[in-house]
Write a protein that holds these residues in place. Sequence first.
Motif, PDB file in Angstrom:
ATOM      1  N   ASN A 176      -2.417  50.458 -41.447  1.00  9.36           N
ATOM      2  CA  ASN A 176      -1.181  50.821 -40.732  1.00  9.36           C
ATOM      3  C   ASN A 176      -0.394  49.625 -40.204  1.00  9.36           C
ATOM      4  OD1 ASN A 176      -1.119  53.548 -40.894  1.00  9.36           O
ATOM      5  ND2 ASN A 176      -1.592  53.943 -38.737  1.00  9.36           N
ATOM      6  N   VAL A 177      -1.110  48.625 -39.711  1.00  7.47           N
ATOM      7  CA  VAL A 177      -0.423  47.501 -39.079  1.00  7.47           C
ATOM      8  C   VAL A 177      -0.246  46.325 -40.040  1.00  7.47           C
ATOM      9  CG1 VAL A 177      -1.190  48.175 -36.767  1.00  7.47           C
ATOM     10  CG2 VAL A 177      -2.522  46.468 -38.057  1.00  7.47           C
ATOM     11  N   GLY A 178      -0.567  46.541 -41.323  1.00  8.91           N
ATOM     12  CA  GLY A 178      -0.222  45.532 -42.303  1.00  8.91           C
ATOM     13  C   GLY A 178      -1.353  44.681 -42.847  1.00  8.91           C
ATOM     14  N   VAL A 179      -2.599  44.983 -42.473  1.00 10.16           N
ATOM     15  CA  VAL A 179      -3.721  44.283 -43.096  1.00 10.16           C
ATOM     16  C   VAL A 179      -3.871  44.851 -44.509  1.00 10.16           C
ATOM     17  CG1 VAL A 179      -6.161  43.682 -42.869  1.00 10.16           C
ATOM     18  CG2 VAL A 179      -4.812  44.137 -40.806  1.00 10.16           C
ATOM     19  N   SER A 180      -4.025  43.996 -45.497  1.00 10.81           N
ATOM     20  CA  SER A 180      -4.138  44.484 -46.879  1.00 10.81           C
ATOM     21  C   SER A 180      -5.559  44.994 -47.142  1.00 10.81           C
ATOM     22  CB  SER A 180      -3.814  43.357 -47.859  1.00 10.81           C
ATOM     23  OG  SER A 180      -4.858  42.397 -47.852  1.00 10.81           O
ATOM     24  N   ARG A 195       3.096  53.680 -22.403  1.00 12.58           N
ATOM     25  CA  ARG A 195       2.992  52.504 -23.275  1.00 12.58           C
ATOM     26  C   ARG A 195       1.772  52.637 -24.190  1.00 12.58           C
ATOM     27  NH1 ARG A 195       2.521  48.279 -19.374  1.00 12.58           N
ATOM     28  NH2 ARG A 195       0.309  48.736 -19.469  1.00 12.58           N
ATOM     29  N   GLY A 196       0.669  53.120 -23.622  1.00 11.39           N
ATOM     30  CA  GLY A 196      -0.561  53.287 -24.394  1.00 11.39           C
ATOM     31  C   GLY A 196      -0.417  54.315 -25.501  1.00 11.39           C
ATOM     32  N   LEU A 197       0.249  55.430 -25.193  1.00 13.89           N
ATOM     33  CA  LEU A 197       0.418  56.484 -26.197  1.00 13.89           C
ATOM     34  C   LEU A 197       1.272  55.982 -27.365  1.00 13.89           C
ATOM     35  CD1 LEU A 197      -0.370  59.401 -26.795  1.00 13.89           C
ATOM     36  CD2 LEU A 197       1.718  60.146 -25.618  1.00 13.89           C
ATOM     37  N   ALA A 198       2.322  55.246 -27.032  1.00 13.78           N
ATOM     38  CA  ALA A 198       3.169  54.685 -28.094  1.00 13.78           C
ATOM     39  C   ALA A 198       2.373  53.696 -28.943  1.00 13.78           C
ATOM     40  CB  ALA A 198       4.388  53.997 -27.467  1.00 13.78           C
ATOM     41  N   LYS A 199       1.566  52.872 -28.281  1.00 14.82           N
ATOM     42  CA  LYS A 199       0.765  51.883 -29.011  1.00 14.82           C
ATOM     43  C   LYS A 199      -0.311  52.572 -29.854  1.00 14.82           C
ATOM     44  CE  LYS A 199       1.296  47.978 -28.583  1.00 14.82           C
ATOM     45  NZ  LYS A 199       2.110  47.059 -29.412  1.00 14.82           N
ATOM     46  N   LEU A 200      -0.956  53.566 -29.287  1.00 15.56           N
ATOM     47  CA  LEU A 200      -1.974  54.320 -30.042  1.00 15.56           C
ATOM     48  C   LEU A 200      -1.380  54.885 -31.322  1.00 15.56           C
ATOM     49  CD1 LEU A 200      -4.841  55.753 -30.173  1.00 15.56           C
ATOM     50  CD2 LEU A 200      -3.782  57.666 -28.980  1.00 15.56           C
ATOM     51  N   ARG A 201      -0.164  55.450 -31.201  1.00 14.86           N
ATOM     52  CA  ARG A 201       0.470  56.038 -32.394  1.00 14.86           C
ATOM     53  C   ARG A 201       0.900  54.969 -33.383  1.00 14.86           C
ATOM     54  NH1 ARG A 201       3.419  60.876 -28.961  1.00 14.86           N
ATOM     55  NH2 ARG A 201       1.641  62.297 -29.122  1.00 14.86           N
ATOM     56  N   GLU A 202       1.335  53.823 -32.855  1.00  8.95           N
ATOM     57  CA  GLU A 202       1.708  52.713 -33.743  1.00  8.95           C
ATOM     58  C   GLU A 202       0.481  52.227 -34.527  1.00  8.95           C
ATOM     59  OE1 GLU A 202       3.186  49.337 -31.580  1.00  8.95           O
ATOM     60  OE2 GLU A 202       3.273  48.046 -33.349  1.00  8.95           O
ATOM     61  N   VAL A 203      -0.637  52.155 -33.838  1.00  9.18           N
ATOM     62  CA  VAL A 203      -1.837  51.585 -34.446  1.00  9.18           C
ATOM     63  C   VAL A 203      -2.594  52.621 -35.276  1.00  9.18           C
ATOM     64  CG1 VAL A 203      -4.100  50.568 -33.961  1.00  9.18           C
ATOM     65  CG2 VAL A 203      -2.099  49.839 -32.638  1.00  9.18           C
ATOM     66  N   ASP A 204      -2.905  53.747 -34.680  1.00  8.35           N
ATOM     67  CA  ASP A 204      -3.816  54.702 -35.331  1.00  8.35           C
ATOM     68  C   ASP A 204      -3.099  55.847 -36.031  1.00  8.35           C
ATOM     69  OD1 ASP A 204      -5.979  53.294 -34.485  1.00  8.35           O
ATOM     70  OD2 ASP A 204      -6.673  54.740 -33.008  1.00  8.35           O
ATOM     71  N   GLY A 205      -1.826  56.046 -35.777  1.00 11.52           N
ATOM     72  CA  GLY A 205      -1.117  57.167 -36.391  1.00 11.52           C
ATOM     73  C   GLY A 205      -1.716  58.492 -35.947  1.00 11.52           C
ATOM     74  N   GLN A 206      -1.765  59.438 -36.880  1.00 10.95           N
ATOM     75  CA  GLN A 206      -2.252  60.781 -36.526  1.00 10.95           C
ATOM     76  C   GLN A 206      -3.724  60.781 -36.122  1.00 10.95           C
ATOM     77  OE1 GLN A 206      -1.177  63.084 -40.003  1.00 10.95           O
ATOM     78  NE2 GLN A 206       0.792  63.623 -39.074  1.00 10.95           N
ATOM     79  N   ALA A 207      -4.493  59.809 -36.619  1.00  8.79           N
ATOM     80  CA  ALA A 207      -5.913  59.762 -36.261  1.00  8.79           C
ATOM     81  C   ALA A 207      -6.086  59.605 -34.757  1.00  8.79           C
ATOM     82  CB  ALA A 207      -6.611  58.621 -36.994  1.00  8.79           C
ATOM     83  N   GLY A 208      -5.194  58.865 -34.129  1.00  7.96           N
ATOM     84  CA  GLY A 208      -5.243  58.706 -32.676  1.00  7.96           C
ATOM     85  C   GLY A 208      -5.022  60.032 -31.970  1.00  7.96           C
TER      86      GLY A 208
END
Lengths: 123, 123, 123, 123, 123, 123
Positions: free
Chosen positions: B86-90, B9-22
Amino acid sequence: MNTESRYERGLAKLREVDGQAGDRVVQSLEDIAPDFARYLIEFPFGDIYSRPGLDLKSREIAVVAALTAMGNATPQLKVHIHAALNVGVSREEIVETIMQMAVYAGFPAALNGLMAAKEVFAQ
Amino acid sequence: MNTESRYERGLAKLREVDGQAGDRVVQSLEDIAPDFARYLIEFPFGDIYSRPGLDLKSREIAVVAALTAMGNATPQLKVHIHAALNVGVSREEIVETIMQMAVYAGFPAALNGLMAAKEVFAQ
Amino acid sequence: MNTESRYERGLAKLREVDGQAGDRVVQSLEDIAPDFARYLIEFPFGDIYSRPGLDLKSREIAVVAALTAMGNATPQLKVHIHAALNVGVSREEIVETIMQMAVYAGFPAALNGLMAAKEVFAQ
Amino acid sequence: MNTESRYERGLAKLREVDGQAGDRVVQSLEDIAPDFARYLIEFPFGDIYSRPGLDLKSREIAVVAALTAMGNATPQLKVHIHAALNVGVSREEIVETIMQMAVYAGFPAALNGLMAAKEVFAQ
Amino acid sequence: MNTESRYERGLAKLREVDGQAGDRVVQSLEDIAPDFARYLIEFPFGDIYSRPGLDLKSREIAVVAALTAMGNATPQLKVHIHAALNVGVSREEIVETIMQMAVYAGFPAALNGLMAAKEVFAQ
Amino acid sequence: MNTESRYERGLAKLREVDGQAGDRVVQSLEDIAPDFARYLIEFPFGDIYSRPGLDLKSREIAVVAALTAMGNATPQLKVHIHAALNVGVSREEIVETIMQMAVYAGFPAALNGLMAAKEVFAQ
């Protein structure tokens, strides 16, 4: 826009955000640094909080996060936990914001932030 | 819920949030502290970011605010400015969040945060 | 290893290290953020303190040093001065650790750390 | 004990602890603040590190912990990771000390500390 | 110059700067770390404050600024607000110094510094 | 006094204090946060630095002390070491101010401050 209107806009915003706690901060400065009370109204509230690009809920989440992480301004953290409630941040969102600071500033910072929230919620 | 699922779950969330930087952060730990990479995935992302009580946009605003205010973790601030996008903050919301930190942590902290944002936006 | 065992291992370690002070921290979270109490048991104590590569005495010296230097988490510093005694660090070693922080974080940080130690030793 | 002997004792201790890195720090001060080089030798090393109540391994664990947690003194953190190796702290113990700081000062502080250790270990 | 004279010079300087507050700090250390009281007299006061290159007024302005900005050493900030008055810094200059820290360390740091000044001025 | 005059007064004061470095800071903000450049001119320089109660030399000593102690704003520390020279603080007074921070924020903070001063003096 002249200074008078920055002050007036700031005072209205301070009251919208902090309620009576804002007035108490201003009063506490009267006999030591009244000009600082004016700056506090004009710059943070007249200039920054009055800007359109970020809603007040997000602004208060940002402040609760930052003051929790810094860990050296408990009175102001309490004022802003109260302010966050004032502008519509829920108790749950406040607790989540503070808990998340364990990741970025350590468990003691988050613990002390949660104890501050507990005090404010109890009032 | 067992450790395996916290990790996944953490790995999926990390990739959702940080993308390749994670992924890059995890890789940078492989030859020095691989267990720490696992903890980083499990606790911040598997436990905290996966909680329902605060949306990801607000979580990233909170982190950008805190890391700007602390002023001693520029690489992580850049990762999270990128994560915020990545998560939609402008961009405007990120700039407003950082500017607001001038009030709580001083102008140098805000200035250094804005320079970090400028670098991330330019990529 | 599943979450249940991280929790159980963490709770045992928390009690070994912090004694009753650990239980009080957990209790203080019950009505504000019970999940955070669980994380506190699982990650710091179930994951980190349970690792074999550094003995508990050295771990507590590290924490007393860090919290003294940071200077913004006095309640946790006191808990860990007590924990240091619990795991076999002598009063003299605690005082030396705190005094040394004058070099790295300044005399005020060391002075405030020594006053915290004085309070804990007097109990 | 006169100043001369504090200086001599401090210089010997600085070299025992920091090796050539200590000499480089002293040299870097020669053209800006030579007296500060003398104080650095006399107080931290002649006074504090020469005290008997805490062994050098524990002193270096304390310093690595504190500088990792503070996060604003990377050059000195690297010097002391090297010093820790010099006085017999193992790589594993250094990594454990730094990882533990995630609990007390947050994951970014620990991550940046681990990257500093990686650089020092690679030399 | 031998240690005896550093101590004597430092004690005289401590009393010149801090007055009775300096003696109270020294006394508070007697039963926990008497050597630290000696170091406090010798290094900060015997070595640093006794140097000719910066007048005492400027030294106290520097300390009040730094402790206000750091925000984690309120007892020492109060001692040095008192010390600043002792060596001829006016109330107005102290208030200006603290107010200016709003720019560099944020409004909460300055507010807490002003509250500390208010307490000291009221004594 | 209207906003226009705060800006004009601030810009004149910024140039008096920081010289070309001030202009470079303002320019660096043009494409990321031009309003922040305006706030930087208006509040710190138009409001605070323009106040009569503390001379510019003392103001710059205060800032050099605070930024050295905080240790997380090296670019701004260099700007203000240069500014201190600009308003008449001598190199010796700057070095003394930074050295004194060893007492209040630790030797690493003072060392890093001295290295910043060395760079600025060499220009």
